[in-house]
Design a protein around this motif. Structure first.
Motif, PDB file in Angstrom:
ATOM      1  N   ARG A 105       0.816  -1.295  -0.060  1.00 29.20           N
ATOM      2  CA  ARG A 105       0.050  -0.043  -0.087  1.00 29.20           C
ATOM      3  C   ARG A 105       0.676   1.381   0.056  1.00 29.20           C
ATOM      4  NH1 ARG A 105      -1.968   3.940   2.487  1.00 29.20           N
ATOM      5  NH2 ARG A 105      -3.670   4.644   2.668  1.00 29.20           N
ATOM      6  N   TYR A 106       0.262   2.262  -0.761  1.00 30.40           N
ATOM      7  CA  TYR A 106       0.901   3.688  -0.688  1.00 30.40           C
ATOM      8  C   TYR A 106      -0.200   4.611  -0.911  1.00 30.40           C
ATOM      9  CZ  TYR A 106       1.151   4.269  -5.862  1.00 30.40           C
ATOM     10  OH  TYR A 106       0.849   4.385  -7.167  1.00 30.40           O
ATOM     11  N   GLY A 107      -0.086   5.668  -0.622  1.00 28.94           N
ATOM     12  CA  GLY A 107      -0.883   6.761  -0.753  1.00 28.94           C
ATOM     13  C   GLY A 107      -0.490   8.129  -0.102  1.00 28.94           C
ATOM     14  N   PHE A 108      -1.407   8.980  -0.269  1.00 32.47           N
ATOM     15  CA  PHE A 108      -1.238  10.335  -0.047  1.00 32.47           C
ATOM     16  C   PHE A 108      -0.780  10.675   1.470  1.00 32.47           C
ATOM     17  CE2 PHE A 108      -1.954  14.788   1.488  1.00 32.47           C
ATOM     18  CZ  PHE A 108      -1.803  15.704   0.140  1.00 32.47           C
ATOM     19  N   ASN A 109      -1.265   9.871   2.299  1.00 37.24           N
ATOM     20  CA  ASN A 109      -0.925  10.071   3.770  1.00 37.24           C
ATOM     21  C   ASN A 109       0.310   9.293   4.309  1.00 37.24           C
ATOM     22  OD1 ASN A 109      -2.764  12.180   4.575  1.00 37.24           O
ATOM     23  ND2 ASN A 109      -4.458  10.583   4.735  1.00 37.24           N
ATOM     24  N   SER A 110       0.655   8.326   3.321  1.00 35.26           N
ATOM     25  CA  SER A 110       1.748   7.424   3.673  1.00 35.26           C
ATOM     26  C   SER A 110       3.142   8.204   2.914  1.00 35.26           C
ATOM     27  CB  SER A 110       2.140   6.031   3.400  1.00 35.26           C
ATOM     28  OG  SER A 110       1.774   6.040   1.793  1.00 35.26           O
ATOM     29  N   ARG A 111       2.625   9.042   1.994  1.00 34.36           N
ATOM     30  CA  ARG A 111       3.748  10.083   1.095  1.00 34.36           C
ATOM     31  C   ARG A 111       3.956  11.342   1.997  1.00 34.36           C
ATOM     32  NH1 ARG A 111       4.289  11.404  -5.008  1.00 34.36           N
ATOM     33  NH2 ARG A 111       6.475  11.821  -5.274  1.00 34.36           N
ATOM     34  N   PHE A 112       2.956  11.862   2.343  1.00 28.13           N
ATOM     35  CA  PHE A 112       2.892  13.357   2.957  1.00 28.13           C
ATOM     36  C   PHE A 112       2.771  13.482   4.545  1.00 28.13           C
ATOM     37  CE2 PHE A 112       1.987  13.801  -1.700  1.00 28.13           C
ATOM     38  CZ  PHE A 112       3.085  14.448  -1.986  1.00 28.13           C
ATOM     39  N   GLY A 113       2.335  12.158   4.985  1.00 27.68           N
ATOM     40  CA  GLY A 113       2.139  12.206   6.377  1.00 27.68           C
ATOM     41  C   GLY A 113       2.923  11.130   7.133  1.00 27.68           C
ATOM     42  N   ASP A 114       2.142  10.418   8.167  1.00 27.67           N
ATOM     43  CA  ASP A 114       2.896   9.553   8.842  1.00 27.67           C
ATOM     44  C   ASP A 114       2.095   8.238   8.927  1.00 27.67           C
ATOM     45  OD1 ASP A 114       0.692  10.227  10.631  1.00 27.67           O
ATOM     46  OD2 ASP A 114       2.191  10.547  12.194  1.00 27.67           O
ATOM     47  N   GLU A 115       1.218   8.113   7.936  1.00 28.35           N
ATOM     48  CA  GLU A 115       0.287   6.869   7.694  1.00 28.35           C
ATOM     49  C   GLU A 115       1.398   5.546   7.364  1.00 28.35           C
ATOM     50  OE1 GLU A 115      -3.330   5.768   4.759  1.00 28.35           O
ATOM     51  OE2 GLU A 115      -3.864   7.249   6.410  1.00 28.35           O
ATOM     52  N   LYS A 116       0.796   4.530   7.790  1.00 21.00           N
ATOM     53  CA  LYS A 116       1.661   3.459   7.384  1.00 21.00           C
ATOM     54  C   LYS A 116       1.466   3.029   5.908  1.00 21.00           C
ATOM     55  CE  LYS A 116       3.001  -1.067   9.664  1.00 21.00           C
ATOM     56  NZ  LYS A 116       4.144  -0.776   9.947  1.00 21.00           N
ATOM     57  N   GLY A 117       2.539   2.470   5.307  1.00 19.06           N
ATOM     58  CA  GLY A 117       2.532   2.332   3.902  1.00 19.06           C
ATOM     59  C   GLY A 117       3.818   2.891   3.464  1.00 19.06           C
ATOM     60  N   THR A 118       4.148   2.591   2.062  1.00 20.36           N
ATOM     61  CA  THR A 118       5.581   3.170   1.637  1.00 20.36           C
ATOM     62  C   THR A 118       5.188   4.320   0.752  1.00 20.36           C
ATOM     63  OG1 THR A 118       7.474   2.411   0.440  1.00 20.36           O
ATOM     64  CG2 THR A 118       5.371   1.657  -0.615  1.00 20.36           C
ATOM     65  N   ASN A 119       6.090   4.771  -0.014  1.00 24.46           N
ATOM     66  CA  ASN A 119       5.850   6.097  -0.680  1.00 24.46           C
ATOM     67  C   ASN A 119       7.101   5.925  -1.920  1.00 24.46           C
ATOM     68  OD1 ASN A 119       8.120   7.563   0.568  1.00 24.46           O
ATOM     69  ND2 ASN A 119       6.890   7.187   2.218  1.00 24.46           N
ATOM     70  N   PRO A 120       7.277   6.854  -2.888  1.00 22.27           N
ATOM     71  CA  PRO A 120       8.282   6.560  -4.047  1.00 22.27           C
ATOM     72  C   PRO A 120       9.403   6.985  -3.249  1.00 22.27           C
ATOM     73  CG  PRO A 120       5.887   7.733  -4.904  1.00 22.27           C
ATOM     74  CD  PRO A 120       5.978   7.387  -3.264  1.00 22.27           C
ATOM     75  N   GLU A 121       9.612   8.139  -2.465  1.00 26.73           N
ATOM     76  CA  GLU A 121      10.778   8.504  -1.988  1.00 26.73           C
ATOM     77  C   GLU A 121      11.340   7.464  -1.037  1.00 26.73           C
ATOM     78  OE1 GLU A 121       8.640  11.375  -3.497  1.00 26.73           O
ATOM     79  OE2 GLU A 121       8.022  10.310  -1.723  1.00 26.73           O
ATOM     80  N   GLU A 122      10.888   6.725  -0.096  1.00 24.40           N
ATOM     81  CA  GLU A 122      11.208   5.621   0.469  1.00 24.40           C
ATOM     82  C   GLU A 122      11.954   4.452  -0.490  1.00 24.40           C
ATOM     83  OE1 GLU A 122       9.682   3.408   4.229  1.00 24.40           O
ATOM     84  OE2 GLU A 122       8.881   2.532   2.610  1.00 24.40           O
ATOM     85  N   LEU A 123      11.023   4.344  -1.520  1.00 21.67           N
ATOM     86  CA  LEU A 123      11.669   3.371  -2.509  1.00 21.67           C
ATOM     87  C   LEU A 123      12.798   3.842  -3.313  1.00 21.67           C
ATOM     88  CD1 LEU A 123       8.136   2.162  -3.688  1.00 21.67           C
ATOM     89  CD2 LEU A 123       9.669   0.861  -2.088  1.00 21.67           C
ATOM     90  N   ILE A 124      12.945   4.858  -3.667  1.00 20.98           N
ATOM     91  CA  ILE A 124      14.085   5.717  -4.202  1.00 20.98           C
ATOM     92  C   ILE A 124      15.421   5.624  -3.142  1.00 20.98           C
ATOM     93  CG2 ILE A 124      15.289   7.527  -5.014  1.00 20.98           C
ATOM     94  CD1 ILE A 124      12.279   8.297  -6.170  1.00 20.98           C
ATOM     95  N   ALA A 125      14.875   5.928  -1.983  1.00 19.47           N
ATOM     96  CA  ALA A 125      15.959   5.511  -0.868  1.00 19.47           C
ATOM     97  C   ALA A 125      16.530   4.286  -0.894  1.00 19.47           C
ATOM     98  CB  ALA A 125      15.571   6.121   0.431  1.00 19.47           C
ATOM     99  N   ALA A 126      15.802   3.388  -0.711  1.00 17.92           N
ATOM    100  CA  ALA A 126      16.349   1.841  -0.713  1.00 17.92           C
ATOM    101  C   ALA A 126      17.021   1.706  -1.943  1.00 17.92           C
ATOM    102  CB  ALA A 126      14.961   1.176  -0.456  1.00 17.92           C
TER     103      ALA A 126
END
Length: 144
Positions: free
Chosen positions: A34-55
């Motif tokens: 799962r990924y979404g607005f709140n996992s990207r711009f907030g602290d909701e559980k789920g991943t986001n594009p920036e985390e995947l780029i970092a990995a």
């Protein structure tokens, strides 16, 4: 010869209340993650594009550094790499900076030479090259 990897993304709904699912069918590592607005711009559980780029960047950099150290005659015992990907909201969302840090155990190598080789790896790992439009900083140190 080229090696091709792929991932899939499905998004349903509007930006703020919708959600997406990411999959990596070849490895199966991500399977509807799962990924979404709140996992990207907030602290909701789920991943986001920036985390995947970092990995991806941390992994690629660590492998490149290991290769370059080994080529220089100093195979590492351990490399702990981290990539911090900064998402700036100035002028709309954009990746503004990446900070790589690495701590290594490398027998027979001094700190200055380690930093030189780490900088070469930073400049030449495939992910760094792909992200060259972004400022990439590096902090490299040997474990004491």
């Amino acid at each position: 010869m080229a090696i091709t990897r792929h991932a899939t993304a499905r998004w349903e709904g509007d930006l703020k209340s919708g959600e997406g699912r990411l999959s990596t069918p070849q490895s199966g590592l991500l399977d509807g993650t799962r990924y979404g607005f709140n996992s990207r711009f907030g602290d909701e559980k789920g991943t986001n594009p920036e985390e995947l780029i970092a990995a991806a960047h941390a992994g690629c950099f660590a492998m490149a550094l290991s290769a370059k150290l080994t080529e220089a005659g100093h195979a590492p015992t351990r490399l702990d790499a981290r990539a911090n990907v900064e998402l700036s909201m100035d002028g709309g969302p954009n990746i503004s900076r990446i900070r790589l840090t690495v701590e290594g155990e490398v027998p027979g190598l001094d700190a200055e030479r380690f930093k030189q080789i780490a900088n070469d790896a930073k400049e030449n790992c495939p992910v760094s090259k792909a992200l060259s439009a972004v400022t990439i900083e590096l902090e490299a140190k040997l474990a004491s």
